[in-house]
Design an enzyme around this catalytic site. Sequence first.
Site, PDB file in Angstrom:
ATOM      1  CD  GLU A   1      -4.161  -6.035   1.844  1.00 37.42           C
ATOM      2  OE1 GLU A   1      -4.976  -5.536   2.657  1.00 37.42           O
ATOM      3  OE2 GLU A   1      -2.948  -5.842   1.903  1.00 37.42           O
TER       4      GLU A   1
ATOM      5  CD  GLU B   1      -2.835  -1.247   2.378  1.00 40.24           C
ATOM      6  OE1 GLU B   1      -3.892  -1.872   2.290  1.00 40.24           O
ATOM      7  OE2 GLU B   1      -2.452  -0.692   3.434  1.00 40.24           O
TER       8      GLU B   1
END
EC number: 3.2.1.23
Length: 1011
Positions: free
Chosen positions: A299, A196
């Site tokens: 995810e 991320e």
Amino acid sequence: MKFLLRRFIALAAASSVVAAPSVSHLSLQDAANRRELLQDLVTWDQHSLFVRGERLMIFSGEFHPFRLPVPGLWFDVFQKITSLGFNAVSFYTDWGLMEGNPGHVVTDGIWSLDEFFTAASEAGIYLIARPGPYINAETSAGGIPGWVLRLKGIIRSNSEDYLRATDTYMATLGKIIAKAQITNGGPVILVQPENEYTTWPNVSESEFPTTMNKEVMAYAEKQLRDAGVVVPTVVNDNKNLGYFAPGTGLGETDLYGIDAYPMRYDCGNPYVWPTYRFPRDWQHTHRNHSPTTPFAIMEFQGGSGDGWGGVTEDGCAILVNNEAVRVVYKNNYGFGVGVFNIYMTYGGTNWGNLGYHGGYTSYDYGAAITEDRQIWREKYSEEKLQANFLKVSPAYLTATPGNGVNGSYTGNKDIAVTPLFGNGTTTNFYLVRHADFTSTGSVQYQLSVSTSVGNVTIPQLGGSLSLNGRDSKFHVTDYDVGEFNLIYSSAEIFTWAKGDNKKRVLVLYGGAGELHEFALPKHLPRPTVVDGSDVKMAKKGSAWVVQWEVTAQRRVLRAGKLEIHLLWRNDAYQHWVLELPAKQPIANYSSPSKETVLVKGGYLLRSACITNNKLHLTGDVNATTPLEVISAPKRFDGIVFNGQSLKSTRSKIGNLAATVRYQPPAISLPDLKRLDWKYLDSLPEISPDYSDEGWMSLTNTYTNNTRKFTGPTCLYADDYGYHGGSLIYRGHFKANGDESWVFLNTSGGVGFANSVWLNQTFLGSWTGSGNNMTYPRNISLPHELSPGKPYVFTVVIDHMGQDEEAPGTDAIKFPRGILDYALSGHEVSDLKWKMTGNLGGEQYQDSTRGPLNEGAMYAERRGYHLPNPPTSSWKSSSPINDGLTGAGIGFYATSFSLDLPEGYDIPLSFLFNNSASDARSGTSYRCQLFVNGYQFGKYVNDLGPQTNFPVPEGILNYNGVNYVAVSLWALEPQGALVGGLELVASTPILSAYRKPVPAPQPGWKPRRGAY
């Protein structure tokens, strides 16, 4: 199909964001230029991955091996994920746990990944490796070791000290991952560098990533490539802005992926679905960002974490329940997702203080598989229905997503329909949901679509289709059932299978009370009902049309070689699709070329093979369970379940059937209240003759921390090598008689507490809250101090873990310990401070259980939480019957034996409660639970919410002696009593799971230098 081709990267000169020397641009460009034809086993086009040349939908579940520290149980979790119909698992590794001691990466025992890779291969699971170095994952400091927090450079920047700090770990893990790649016969097919990595302070979305950010990503990629990793790299962009997508230059990855959590995290209001993150256009954003790679969601929300003072993980399971799975996951399929990873599918446990401060011991996450490895949550079954449908629907992978429009195809503005159009096939998919996806109402509709027999409005035989409550449905047209054309179906498809003698079996399902309809070409024989009743049938044009209302009753129809099962959704939950083993290299991995068996079989079926004309099944039952073989590629004359031959019969429709008998086993568990507990004072620091000569003197006059200290020396725990568990400070001074108060500003993370003593006098506690990371307070001194006499403050602080962070913020560096202090009548320099955390700090004593398993308490420093300490001289006292009569810390230890029956999976947990009538059981107190040396519970009586602490077999010895210890920290002057503590069992499951080898449990031995 795309190979890993040479990348020509134009490197623009730009200034670095940080002042420290950056990694060489030339070395990174050289690394990129060497990435030519690294492998050809994992390739891709714009639709999907190809593995060994076969197009696959990658349906993956997240599972972290470090959160289940019993390697012998990893295979059990993998099998339960395989039985979902998934074919992959994504996993993090935690740098902070593996290199707690700088330069020493621990890769043996529970930290070894060898058994993880072996178990994945045996279960038929491909792996997506995510070594970080930063992982987030609700871990302390996001998986960054505590010693790295002392660095001057910004974490996750191109600062030389940070990048070099990652080298040993990334080289070590890179080699381990490389060895386990598919190119070496292993299960690893993808690797994700960083995590991320999508923002930077004072950098706008349009300016990100800067050259510095690109260098960070490229450096992590180079570390992996230099270690021999050749499988494709992938990014998880939680901004969905195309960061590091192929073609973006330095730091680009081979595949572009996103991650998203649209249900958010309010487990306290789980029936209120947020709307502001619900995706509606991902097919377009992906096409803009990465048109040559499959749409990958690396995810996607499979549950949620909960925090101190929260509502328990059960609320999180409700937030992302079976209804959310039906609505939100199917919305993703409408975008044509080809790589789909659900975070989490098995959560596990934040044992040994590994979690960040925002979470407690349980990391159940409300996932499909519970913390104690059970699969009773309905969303497990719902995910199974979806994954198996997509597995047998190759047309889905190449379909072109359309736009979801309210009222399209139905004429009803309350209904949204998203089409996926056949691309090279005649199959179309129509995803139907409420226009307001949060709606709990019911709505009727007809679906008007084009088919191979013309335009039709479904249902044709009267009535309406319905959406009842939070639901979404897959309707199909011209769907290929192994050479049979399903003209349309309003009922959803669970699976279809190839039987013997060219037979095909199709399983359709719906919700109770729903009306459904399907159509078959009229060249097939008229369908006949061979099981069940109340089926309406008619010829419409060139099609046979069949309609029914869903009830618990099964209906089975046959039309020539095609057999159709019409099921209630909850009955479909009981069906299992098992792929039969194939020759190497496919073996147990999922493949569209493999044969399958379809069996109705209750709680869990794990595997199947056909040997000696018998079907051998492995699985689990929690009640007497009928088995029925719905489809198999060949005929056989018997069923063997978990090695036992069953008496076989034939069902009404001729299927082989049998019954697995379940007999609850006799289980004997100890009554913890009646055991002989031994007691030790674990806060000798407040005794008048205690010496802290061996403690760390806090003399640092500098810190690299962005929060500058205010006293003459730094008191931050990380600066002295203490990073978890608990902290104890001792502040020495000579009184002058002017002392009336002391000010302390302490930091331990959300949910922390502290207690303060002046010599032997208890001054009070901060008992904690679900909001405060720090707590400043003035404390009145109870009496006048004697001038010239030495005094000492003793401050105990609960360390709840470091924070996570967004890139560049250095939030994980926020210090733990004493931030500021003052003493009336004194300069701050009058106080001389010492501290301790775990014995040895970063040179921690117990490499078996990791760097965070121990804290500062006396019993922990001495190693008395480990099995077989010298308790013979300790007095007998119980935390349940006796407890503490004043503020302080007690340490209690006992042993007991278990002898549980083999052949059963029996989840055990320790349950705290306040059943005692003694008022001390309702005070503010905290406990740590140690089981055979592993810290498997941090219980906060007045804050909660966790009271039930599962401990897996392998940490508990199910057939042997167990050593259990409990630290009891009383935060109030009246003391504390554990109101109740029980060892309890869930329903025993007759199981094929393998009895695990116990995790390493080295016992107590004298510790050199212990104080």
